[in-house]
Design a protein around this motif. Structure first.
Motif, PDB file in Angstrom:
ATOM      1  N   VAL A  39     -14.127 -25.498  14.351  1.00  0.00           N
ATOM      2  CA  VAL A  39     -14.044 -25.226  12.739  1.00  0.00           C
ATOM      3  C   VAL A  39     -13.906 -25.971  11.549  1.00  0.00           C
ATOM      4  CG1 VAL A  39     -11.805 -25.026  11.329  1.00  0.00           C
ATOM      5  CG2 VAL A  39     -11.846 -23.982  13.876  1.00  0.00           C
ATOM      6  N   ARG A  40     -13.759 -27.409  12.617  1.00  0.00           N
ATOM      7  CA  ARG A  40     -14.341 -28.815  11.858  1.00  0.00           C
ATOM      8  C   ARG A  40     -13.931 -28.705   9.926  1.00  0.00           C
ATOM      9  NH1 ARG A  40     -19.033 -27.821  13.896  1.00  0.00           N
ATOM     10  NH2 ARG A  40     -21.008 -27.695  12.672  1.00  0.00           N
ATOM     11  N   GLY A  41     -12.631 -28.451  10.028  1.00  0.00           N
ATOM     12  CA  GLY A  41     -12.737 -28.523   8.530  1.00  0.00           C
ATOM     13  C   GLY A  41     -12.661 -27.471   7.353  1.00  0.00           C
ATOM     14  N   ARG A  42     -13.649 -26.130   8.338  1.00  0.00           N
ATOM     15  CA  ARG A  42     -13.997 -25.475   7.129  1.00  0.00           C
ATOM     16  C   ARG A  42     -12.973 -24.621   7.028  1.00  0.00           C
ATOM     17  NH1 ARG A  42     -19.656 -24.942  10.561  1.00  0.00           N
ATOM     18  NH2 ARG A  42     -18.261 -24.432  12.030  1.00  0.00           N
ATOM     19  N   VAL A  43     -13.039 -23.908   5.985  1.00  0.00           N
ATOM     20  CA  VAL A  43     -12.848 -22.127   6.019  1.00  0.00           C
ATOM     21  C   VAL A  43     -13.331 -21.565   6.672  1.00  0.00           C
ATOM     22  CG1 VAL A  43     -11.808 -20.443   4.888  1.00  0.00           C
ATOM     23  CG2 VAL A  43     -11.239 -22.656   3.855  1.00  0.00           C
ATOM     24  N   ILE A  44     -12.726 -20.792   7.850  1.00  0.00           N
ATOM     25  CA  ILE A  44     -13.953 -19.940   8.666  1.00  0.00           C
ATOM     26  C   ILE A  44     -13.886 -18.228   8.483  1.00  0.00           C
ATOM     27  CG2 ILE A  44     -14.193 -18.875  10.669  1.00  0.00           C
ATOM     28  CD1 ILE A  44     -14.933 -22.394  10.647  1.00  0.00           C
ATOM     29  N   PHE A  45     -13.041 -17.790   8.031  1.00  0.00           N
ATOM     30  CA  PHE A  45     -12.352 -16.030   7.739  1.00  0.00           C
ATOM     31  C   PHE A  45     -11.455 -16.323   6.293  1.00  0.00           C
ATOM     32  CE2 PHE A  45     -12.746 -16.006  12.806  1.00  0.00           C
ATOM     33  CZ  PHE A  45     -13.215 -16.214  12.716  1.00  0.00           C
ATOM     34  N   GLY A  46     -12.966 -15.413   5.685  1.00  0.00           N
ATOM     35  CA  GLY A  46     -11.412 -15.024   4.358  1.00  0.00           C
ATOM     36  C   GLY A  46     -12.885 -14.832   3.236  1.00  0.00           C
ATOM     37  N   THR A  47     -12.965 -14.685   1.965  1.00  0.00           N
ATOM     38  CA  THR A  47     -13.952 -13.736   0.789  1.00  0.00           C
ATOM     39  C   THR A  47     -15.433 -14.820   0.396  1.00  0.00           C
ATOM     40  OG1 THR A  47     -12.709 -15.294  -0.859  1.00  0.00           O
ATOM     41  CG2 THR A  47     -11.802 -13.101  -0.463  1.00  0.00           C
ATOM     42  N   GLU A  48     -16.722 -14.676  -0.399  1.00  0.00           N
ATOM     43  CA  GLU A  48     -17.273 -15.669  -0.308  1.00  0.00           C
ATOM     44  C   GLU A  48     -16.916 -16.711  -1.513  1.00  0.00           C
ATOM     45  OE1 GLU A  48     -20.717 -13.389  -1.466  1.00  0.00           O
ATOM     46  OE2 GLU A  48     -20.949 -12.652   0.675  1.00  0.00           O
ATOM     47  N   GLU A  49     -16.008 -16.533  -2.138  1.00  0.00           N
ATOM     48  CA  GLU A  49     -15.683 -17.213  -2.917  1.00  0.00           C
ATOM     49  C   GLU A  49     -13.870 -18.895  -2.428  1.00  0.00           C
ATOM     50  OE1 GLU A  49     -14.675 -13.968  -3.672  1.00  0.00           O
ATOM     51  OE2 GLU A  49     -15.885 -14.013  -5.263  1.00  0.00           O
ATOM     52  N   GLU A  50     -13.985 -18.144  -1.883  1.00  0.00           N
ATOM     53  CA  GLU A  50     -12.953 -18.962  -0.635  1.00  0.00           C
ATOM     54  C   GLU A  50     -14.967 -20.161   0.257  1.00  0.00           C
ATOM     55  OE1 GLU A  50      -9.226 -17.414   0.705  1.00  0.00           O
ATOM     56  OE2 GLU A  50     -10.748 -16.732   1.408  1.00  0.00           O
ATOM     57  N   GLU A  51     -15.716 -19.444   0.292  1.00  0.00           N
ATOM     58  CA  GLU A  51     -16.604 -20.219   0.520  1.00  0.00           C
ATOM     59  C   GLU A  51     -17.039 -19.973   2.323  1.00  0.00           C
ATOM     60  OE1 GLU A  51     -17.568 -24.518  -0.875  1.00  0.00           O
ATOM     61  OE2 GLU A  51     -18.014 -23.678  -2.962  1.00  0.00           O
ATOM     62  N   ALA A  52     -16.080 -18.700   2.645  1.00  0.00           N
ATOM     63  CA  ALA A  52     -15.719 -18.912   3.851  1.00  0.00           C
ATOM     64  C   ALA A  52     -16.826 -18.736   4.736  1.00  0.00           C
ATOM     65  CB  ALA A  52     -15.170 -17.944   4.400  1.00  0.00           C
ATOM     66  N   LEU A  53     -17.041 -19.696   6.160  1.00  0.00           N
ATOM     67  CA  LEU A  53     -18.157 -19.918   6.793  1.00  0.00           C
ATOM     68  C   LEU A  53     -18.420 -18.398   7.233  1.00  0.00           C
ATOM     69  CD1 LEU A  53     -20.469 -21.512   8.493  1.00  0.00           C
ATOM     70  CD2 LEU A  53     -18.161 -20.876  10.957  1.00  0.00           C
ATOM     71  N   GLN A  54     -17.592 -17.148   7.418  1.00  0.00           N
ATOM     72  CA  GLN A  54     -17.992 -16.146   7.979  1.00  0.00           C
ATOM     73  C   GLN A  54     -16.822 -15.081   6.960  1.00  0.00           C
ATOM     74  OE1 GLN A  54     -20.196 -16.684  10.619  1.00  0.00           O
ATOM     75  NE2 GLN A  54     -19.876 -14.731  10.037  1.00  0.00           N
ATOM     76  N   PRO A  55     -17.714 -14.581   6.357  1.00  0.00           N
ATOM     77  CA  PRO A  55     -16.883 -13.610   4.489  1.00  0.00           C
ATOM     78  C   PRO A  55     -16.574 -12.405   5.528  1.00  0.00           C
ATOM     79  CG  PRO A  55     -19.453 -14.764   4.034  1.00  0.00           C
ATOM     80  CD  PRO A  55     -18.734 -15.005   5.245  1.00  0.00           C
ATOM     81  N   TYR A  56     -15.143 -12.017   5.052  1.00  0.00           N
ATOM     82  CA  TYR A  56     -14.943 -10.593   4.806  1.00  0.00           C
ATOM     83  C   TYR A  56     -16.061  -9.298   4.879  1.00  0.00           C
ATOM     84  CZ  TYR A  56     -10.789 -12.468   5.369  1.00  0.00           C
ATOM     85  OH  TYR A  56      -9.251 -13.196   5.462  1.00  0.00           O
ATOM     86  N   GLY A  57     -16.884  -8.531   5.328  1.00  0.00           N
ATOM     87  CA  GLY A  57     -17.287  -7.196   5.171  1.00  0.00           C
ATOM     88  C   GLY A  57     -18.965  -7.767   5.408  1.00  0.00           C
ATOM     89  N   SER A  58     -18.834  -9.404   6.397  1.00  0.00           N
ATOM     90  CA  SER A  58     -20.647  -9.408   6.347  1.00  0.00           C
ATOM     91  C   SER A  58     -20.193  -9.788   8.287  1.00  0.00           C
ATOM     92  CB  SER A  58     -20.953 -11.207   6.013  1.00  0.00           C
ATOM     93  OG  SER A  58     -21.298 -10.838   4.445  1.00  0.00           O
TER      94      SER A  58
END
Length: 170
Positions: A39-58
């Protein structure tokens, strides 16, 4: 260029080391080979607006580096869907409440490139559950079920996927 490739490859493997999960239950061998990003402090799963590493639907290769691969020594049902014995690459399409998990016959893929979806052997919907404690490093594990078969766990950040696997003859 060659030196740059080897440096980048080594760095990726250092940041996302290889992992394996294996289980032999009632003569059914299951093995998962994958890479373990953190994780290293990142948002992993979420929306593109949240700058998620793995955006929903991708598309997500269900790990890092090479595509995750899974092997079954016998015909099984995978999340209730019949599947022939063999080795398959795995991928996922994250969602807020469930992930689509695909198994594909193309092997040896590297990188974040999407697979040839015409080679999918199954795609199934897996509900998202939450681990008791967030998981820093992506982890796959396999546990025997008391009633036969196994449960595959894929855990990362605040997401846990649990996939039942049963020998086709059971």
């Amino acid at each position: 260029l060659t030196a740059l490739f080897f440096y980048a490859n080594h760095r990726n493997r250092t940041l996302s080391p290889p992992g394996t999960a294996e289980l032999d239950v009632d003569g059914l061998q299951i093995a998962v080979s994958y890479s373990r990003p953190s994780v290293r402090g990142r948002v992993i799963f979420g929306t593109e607006e949240e700058e998620a590493l793995q955006p929903y639907g991708s598309y997500w290769r269900l790990g890092a580096n090479e595509a995750t691969e899974i092997t079954f020594s016998k015909d099984v049902t995978f999340n209730g869907v019949p599947l022939k014995a063999g080795t398959y690459s795995m991928y996922a399409i994250p969602g807020a409440e469930s992930f689509k998990v695909g198994l594909n016959s193309a092997l040896g893929n590297w990188g974040a490139w999407e697979p040839d979806y015409s080679k999918d052997v199954l795609v199934t919907e897996v509900p998202v559950t939450r681990p008791v404690v967030p998981v820093e490093q992506f982890t796959a594990r396999i546990e025997a079920r008391p009633d036969g078969g196994a449960l595959l766990y894929f855990e990362w950040s605040n997401v846990q996927l649990v996939i039942p696997v049963v020998s086709a003859g059971d």
